[in-house]
Design an enzyme around this catalytic site. Structure first.
Site, PDB file in Angstrom:
ATOM      1  N   SER A  15       0.857  -1.298  -0.121  1.00 22.85           N
ATOM      2  CA  SER A  15       0.076  -0.074  -0.022  1.00 22.85           C
ATOM      3  C   SER A  15       0.911   1.128  -0.063  1.00 22.85           C
ATOM      4  O   SER A  15       0.404   1.980  -0.579  1.00 22.85           O
ATOM      5  CB  SER A  15      -0.958  -0.167   1.324  1.00 22.85           C
ATOM      6  OG  SER A  15      -0.210   0.047   2.249  1.00 22.85           O
ATOM      7  N   MET A  92      10.519  -7.074   4.268  1.00 29.28           N
ATOM      8  CA  MET A  92      10.741  -7.621   5.427  1.00 29.28           C
ATOM      9  C   MET A  92      12.052  -8.564   5.798  1.00 29.28           C
ATOM     10  O   MET A  92      12.112  -9.616   6.271  1.00 29.28           O
ATOM     11  CB  MET A  92       9.294  -8.487   5.693  1.00 29.28           C
ATOM     12  CG  MET A  92       8.202  -7.706   5.682  1.00 29.28           C
ATOM     13  SD  MET A  92       8.216  -6.456   7.222  1.00 29.28           S
ATOM     14  CE  MET A  92       7.888  -7.336   8.545  1.00 29.28           C
ATOM     15  N   ASN A 109      13.669   4.108   4.373  1.00 29.26           N
ATOM     16  CA  ASN A 109      12.714   3.171   5.080  1.00 29.26           C
ATOM     17  C   ASN A 109      11.592   3.876   5.603  1.00 29.26           C
ATOM     18  O   ASN A 109      11.896   5.095   6.151  1.00 29.26           O
ATOM     19  CB  ASN A 109      13.583   2.232   6.075  1.00 29.26           C
ATOM     20  CG  ASN A 109      12.450   1.167   6.541  1.00 29.26           C
ATOM     21  OD1 ASN A 109      11.823   0.495   5.916  1.00 29.26           O
ATOM     22  ND2 ASN A 109      12.572   0.965   7.841  1.00 29.26           N
ATOM     23  N   HIS A 111       9.184   3.349   8.744  1.00 27.32           N
ATOM     24  CA  HIS A 111       8.879   2.475  10.069  1.00 27.32           C
ATOM     25  C   HIS A 111       7.672   2.995  10.844  1.00 27.32           C
ATOM     26  O   HIS A 111       7.561   4.074  11.040  1.00 27.32           O
ATOM     27  CB  HIS A 111      10.205   2.562  10.874  1.00 27.32           C
ATOM     28  CG  HIS A 111       9.852   1.588  12.152  1.00 27.32           C
ATOM     29  ND1 HIS A 111      10.099   0.242  12.134  1.00 27.32           N
ATOM     30  CD2 HIS A 111       9.588   1.916  13.506  1.00 27.32           C
ATOM     31  CE1 HIS A 111       9.837  -0.283  13.374  1.00 27.32           C
ATOM     32  NE2 HIS A 111       9.593   0.733  14.102  1.00 27.32           N
ATOM     33  N   SER A 138       7.806   7.083  10.790  1.00 29.06           N
ATOM     34  CA  SER A 138       8.810   7.630  10.721  1.00 29.06           C
ATOM     35  C   SER A 138       9.512   7.386   9.223  1.00 29.06           C
ATOM     36  O   SER A 138       9.600   5.974   8.718  1.00 29.06           O
ATOM     37  CB  SER A 138       9.716   7.451  11.649  1.00 29.06           C
ATOM     38  OG  SER A 138       9.558   7.552  12.931  1.00 29.06           O
TER      39      SER A 138
HETATM   40  C1  GRF Z   1       3.954  -0.564   6.743  1.00 21.15           C
HETATM   41  O1  GRF Z   1       3.394  -0.445   8.073  1.00 21.15           O
HETATM   42  C2  GRF Z   1       5.274  -0.204   6.958  1.00 21.15           C
HETATM   43  O2  GRF Z   1       5.427   0.790   7.641  1.00 21.15           O
HETATM   44  C3  GRF Z   1       5.864  -1.571   7.539  1.00 21.15           C
HETATM   45  O3  GRF Z   1       5.239  -2.476   6.890  1.00 21.15           O
HETATM   46  C4  GRF Z   1       4.089  -2.219   6.429  1.00 21.15           C
HETATM   47  C5  GRF Z   1       4.100  -2.177   4.913  1.00 21.15           C
HETATM   48  O4  GRF Z   1       2.685  -1.974   4.325  1.00 21.15           O
HETATM   49  N1  GRF Z   1       7.395  -1.323   7.336  1.00 21.15           N
HETATM   50  P1  GRF Z   1       2.322  -1.910   2.978  1.00 21.15           P
HETATM   51  O5  GRF Z   1       3.167  -3.144   2.170  1.00 21.15           O
HETATM   52  O6  GRF Z   1       3.194  -0.895   2.294  1.00 21.15           O
HETATM   53  O7  GRF Z   1       0.806  -1.889   2.717  1.00 21.15           O
END
Ligand code: GRF
Length: 216
Positions: A15, A92, A109, A111, A138
């Site tokens: 997203s 991830m 990144n 977070h 952030s």
């Molecule tokens: C988000 O909350 C981001 O901050 C974290 O993982 C989630 C990823 O969501 N690192 P998406 O795949 O962008 O929907």
């Protein structure tokens, strides 16, 4: 207008990738997405990229004997696409110092917490357990430590009575979708200066404020 060439790394829903693709589709946005790479074959973000006509690739970490050889394969693809800024968007995998140094100051990144609070995973549960009344997200340059590096921008959201990790995550995600495109615009406009590992943000005539606070 020069458009900075972005490479976006994802593992899941994408997203944030979608928010960036939407931003890049506006004529005055100073960046464009050249390549999306997922380490997972079933990441929904890959479909989002293909719908938008953006090149994508899967580089599965499982195909490599160690983290660094996986990251060398990522780097090869990013270089082949002449990527200038690598954007982690729900990617991830923990990155080794090799990759972080290879893309130093060209790797960002997002977070889902107000850093330096709540590093690591399950940040929304961490925030609820700590009883904080403001939570958020952030955007930062990546350094070798976990969720560490100079902060480019933050967005805060209220923690409401009755919140659970899911409702809080949904509120933070809305803020993420505003914050990430705003921070990348500021970087690509040349308005983010790193001084002694602190980001100084110059005000341009754009819409960037380093703190978006609070969204409801
Ligand atoms: C988000 O909350 C981001 O901050 C974290 O993982 C989630 C990823 O969501 N690192 P998406 O795949 O962008 O929907």
């Amino acid at each position: 207008m020069k458009r900075t060439r972005l490479g976006v790394l994802i593992s899941g829903s994408g997203s944030n990738l979608q928010a960036l693709m939407d931003a890049c589709a506006t004529p005055d946005y100073p960046a464009g997405i050249q390549l999306v790479i997922s380490n997972k074959f079933d990441a929904y973000g890959l479909e989002r990229a293909s719908k938008a006509g953006i090149e994508s690739a899967v580089v599965s970490h499982k195909a490599f004997p160690d983290r660094e050889s996986f990251e060398r394969a990522l780097t090869e693809k990013l270089e082949a696409a002449n990527v200038e800024l690598v954007v982690l968007a729900g990617f991830m995998r923990i990155l080794t110092p090799y990759f972080v140094e290879r893309w130093r100051d060209r790797l960002v990144n997002i977070h889902p917490s107000l850093l330096p609070s709540f590093r690591g995973v399950d940040t929304h549960a961490q925030a609820l357990n700590a009883g904080v009344k403001l939570h958020g997200c952030s955007v930062h340059y990546v350094r070798p430590g976990l969720d560490d590096g100079p902060i480019i921008g933050q967005a805060a959201v209220p923690v409401l009575a009755g919140d659970d990790p899911k409702s809080l995550a949904a509120r933070v995600l809305i803020a993420e979708h505003k914050l990430y495109p705003a921070c990348i615009r500021a970087i690509c406009d040349g308005r983010v200066k790193l001084v002694n590992e602190i980001c100084q943000i110059a005000n341009g005539d754009g819409d960037f404020t380093p703190l978006i606070n609070p969204v409801s």
